[in-house]
Design a protein around this motif. Structure first.
Motif, PDB file in Angstrom:
ATOM      1  N   SER A 141      34.852 -30.577  54.796  1.00 29.27           N
ATOM      2  CA  SER A 141      36.438 -30.281  54.987  1.00 29.27           C
ATOM      3  C   SER A 141      36.489 -30.918  56.438  1.00 29.27           C
ATOM      4  CB  SER A 141      36.527 -29.584  54.719  1.00 29.27           C
ATOM      5  OG  SER A 141      36.453 -27.923  55.306  1.00 29.27           O
ATOM      6  N   ARG A 142      37.616 -31.038  56.701  1.00 29.49           N
ATOM      7  CA  ARG A 142      38.325 -31.056  57.763  1.00 29.49           C
ATOM      8  C   ARG A 142      37.771 -29.630  59.163  1.00 29.49           C
ATOM      9  NH1 ARG A 142      43.911 -33.010  60.448  1.00 29.49           N
ATOM     10  NH2 ARG A 142      44.780 -31.385  59.492  1.00 29.49           N
ATOM     11  N   GLU A 143      38.551 -28.371  58.025  1.00 31.91           N
ATOM     12  CA  GLU A 143      37.914 -27.290  58.464  1.00 31.91           C
ATOM     13  C   GLU A 143      36.658 -27.377  59.021  1.00 31.91           C
ATOM     14  OE1 GLU A 143      39.952 -24.564  59.758  1.00 31.91           O
ATOM     15  OE2 GLU A 143      41.404 -26.768  59.787  1.00 31.91           O
ATOM     16  N   THR A 158      42.799 -32.507  65.879  1.00 31.81           N
ATOM     17  CA  THR A 158      42.795 -32.901  64.587  1.00 31.81           C
ATOM     18  C   THR A 158      44.692 -33.142  64.625  1.00 31.81           C
ATOM     19  OG1 THR A 158      43.869 -30.453  64.811  1.00 31.81           O
ATOM     20  CG2 THR A 158      40.943 -31.194  64.235  1.00 31.81           C
ATOM     21  N   ASP A 160      47.192 -35.431  62.844  1.00 28.49           N
ATOM     22  CA  ASP A 160      47.372 -35.053  61.078  1.00 28.49           C
ATOM     23  C   ASP A 160      48.201 -35.564  60.757  1.00 28.49           C
ATOM     24  OD1 ASP A 160      47.464 -32.442  60.260  1.00 28.49           O
ATOM     25  OD2 ASP A 160      48.900 -31.621  61.431  1.00 28.49           O
ATOM     26  N   PRO A 163      45.701 -38.535  58.901  1.00 25.69           N
ATOM     27  CA  PRO A 163      44.883 -36.830  58.805  1.00 25.69           C
ATOM     28  C   PRO A 163      43.304 -37.572  59.476  1.00 25.69           C
ATOM     29  CG  PRO A 163      45.304 -37.798  56.810  1.00 25.69           C
ATOM     30  CD  PRO A 163      45.754 -38.558  57.696  1.00 25.69           C
ATOM     31  N   LYS A 180      44.649 -36.587  52.721  1.00 27.24           N
ATOM     32  CA  LYS A 180      45.173 -35.640  53.132  1.00 27.24           C
ATOM     33  C   LYS A 180      44.023 -35.030  53.883  1.00 27.24           C
ATOM     34  CE  LYS A 180      47.618 -36.230  48.743  1.00 27.24           C
ATOM     35  NZ  LYS A 180      47.194 -35.847  47.321  1.00 27.24           N
ATOM     36  N   ALA A 181      45.168 -34.133  54.484  1.00 27.29           N
ATOM     37  CA  ALA A 181      44.200 -32.938  55.553  1.00 27.29           C
ATOM     38  C   ALA A 181      43.276 -31.860  54.893  1.00 27.29           C
ATOM     39  CB  ALA A 181      45.317 -32.740  56.292  1.00 27.29           C
ATOM     40  N   GLU A 182      43.483 -31.981  53.345  1.00 28.10           N
ATOM     41  CA  GLU A 182      42.984 -30.905  52.700  1.00 28.10           C
ATOM     42  C   GLU A 182      41.767 -31.320  51.609  1.00 28.10           C
ATOM     43  OE1 GLU A 182      46.754 -31.957  50.471  1.00 28.10           O
ATOM     44  OE2 GLU A 182      45.894 -31.721  52.503  1.00 28.10           O
ATOM     45  N   ASP A 183      41.259 -32.666  51.954  1.00 32.97           N
ATOM     46  CA  ASP A 183      40.610 -33.233  51.410  1.00 32.97           C
ATOM     47  C   ASP A 183      38.985 -32.705  51.209  1.00 32.97           C
ATOM     48  OD1 ASP A 183      41.846 -34.578  50.560  1.00 32.97           O
ATOM     49  OD2 ASP A 183      41.262 -36.457  50.607  1.00 32.97           O
ATOM     50  N   PRO A 184      38.573 -32.693  51.046  1.00 28.47           N
ATOM     51  CA  PRO A 184      37.179 -31.685  50.869  1.00 28.47           C
ATOM     52  C   PRO A 184      36.101 -32.035  51.384  1.00 28.47           C
ATOM     53  CG  PRO A 184      37.397 -32.628  48.391  1.00 28.47           C
ATOM     54  CD  PRO A 184      38.573 -32.883  49.024  1.00 28.47           C
TER      55      PRO A 184
END
Length: 252
Positions: A141-143, A158, A160, A163, A180-184
């Motif tokens: 993931s991004r995080e 990072t 947006d 993203p 999407k930023a929250e994609d795994p």
């Protein structure tokens, strides 16, 4: 870690016998070359020793006013300095985040899910290495990517829109694009290899697949299924596109 700059210069250096400063530049580069070529990128002592020799050679070539040699030695010095900073920062973080005896026992037994499978590290005082059992970079993931590259002293941004996550260190650049930023996991990964790095080495780092198992422009099997692979300039400073990369990502 590969420091190519010094070998390139040393092989092409012309020294005028009547110029003692140019001769000293050559001698110091010749002395530094085998040490730098055999540097252990995981050892502070080894990197420090190589850096010291490169600095001496750079000072000599600076005095001799050998422009090409100074430029290439500066590149080698910067690469080694960045690696030394990374190693020392990592040691400091490990001291601050030393696991408890119970946490260490768990890590040694089950592995560390916060780093990519296939890698390993040895915490200070541990009787053995901790295996990494986490997802590969192309599956993070991004995080998770942000934590991974920040820990390795990369410059991480990072944006947006769109993203993305960009990780840059010297001439090395990785761009992870998400729907999407929250994609795994990223939809597309584009990597711009540093000089001297092959497309196989870069792709292996991203996927965990051994270089010998990779085929040029053939899909790569990963934990999230097969990812399309497209390589530009395969023989010189390759650019690797992995996944659904419909559009080439431009470097900054």
């Amino acid at each position: 870690m590969r420091v190519r700059s010094l070998a390139i210069v040393a092989s092409g250096l012309l020294v005028l016998a009547c110029d003692p400063e140019a001769k000293l530049c050559h001698e110091r580069m010749t002395a530094a070359q085998p040490v730098v070529a055999g540097v252990d990128a995981k050892s502070v002592e080894s990197v420090e020793r190589s850096l010291a020799l490169v600095k001496e050679a750079h000072a000599a070539c600076e005095k001799a006013k050998l422009g090409t040699e100074r430029e290439q030695l500066l590149k080698a010095r910067n690469e080694l300095s960045a690696q030394l900073e990374h190693l020392k920062a990592r040691e400091q973080r490990r001291k601050l985040k030393a696991p408890s005896a119970e946490e260490l026992a768990t890590l040694l037994k089950k592995g560390d899910p916060s780093c990519p499978k296939g890698q390993a590290y040895k915490p200070k005082g541990a009787p053995g290495e901790v295996r990494c059992v986490g997802p590969q970079l192309a599956e993070m993931s991004r995080e998770a990517l942000k934590d991974y590259y920040s820990d390795r002293r990369f410059k991480v941004t990072t944006p947006d829109t769109p993203p993305e996550l960009r990780a840059e260190l010297g001439s090395e650049l990785y761009v992870f694009s998400f729907d999407k930023a929250e994609d795994p996991a990223p939809r597309c990964t584009t990597a711009y290899a540093a000089p001297g790095m092959s497309w196989q080495e870069v792709t292996s780092r991203l996927t965990g697949v051994g270089p010998e198992k990779l085929k040029l422009n053939a899909p790569v099997r990963t934990g999230r299924g097969e990812l399309a692979l497209r390589v530009e300039h395969a023989e010189d400073k390759p650019t690797i596109h992995l996944g659904q990369c419909g559009q080439i990502v431009a470097p900054p």
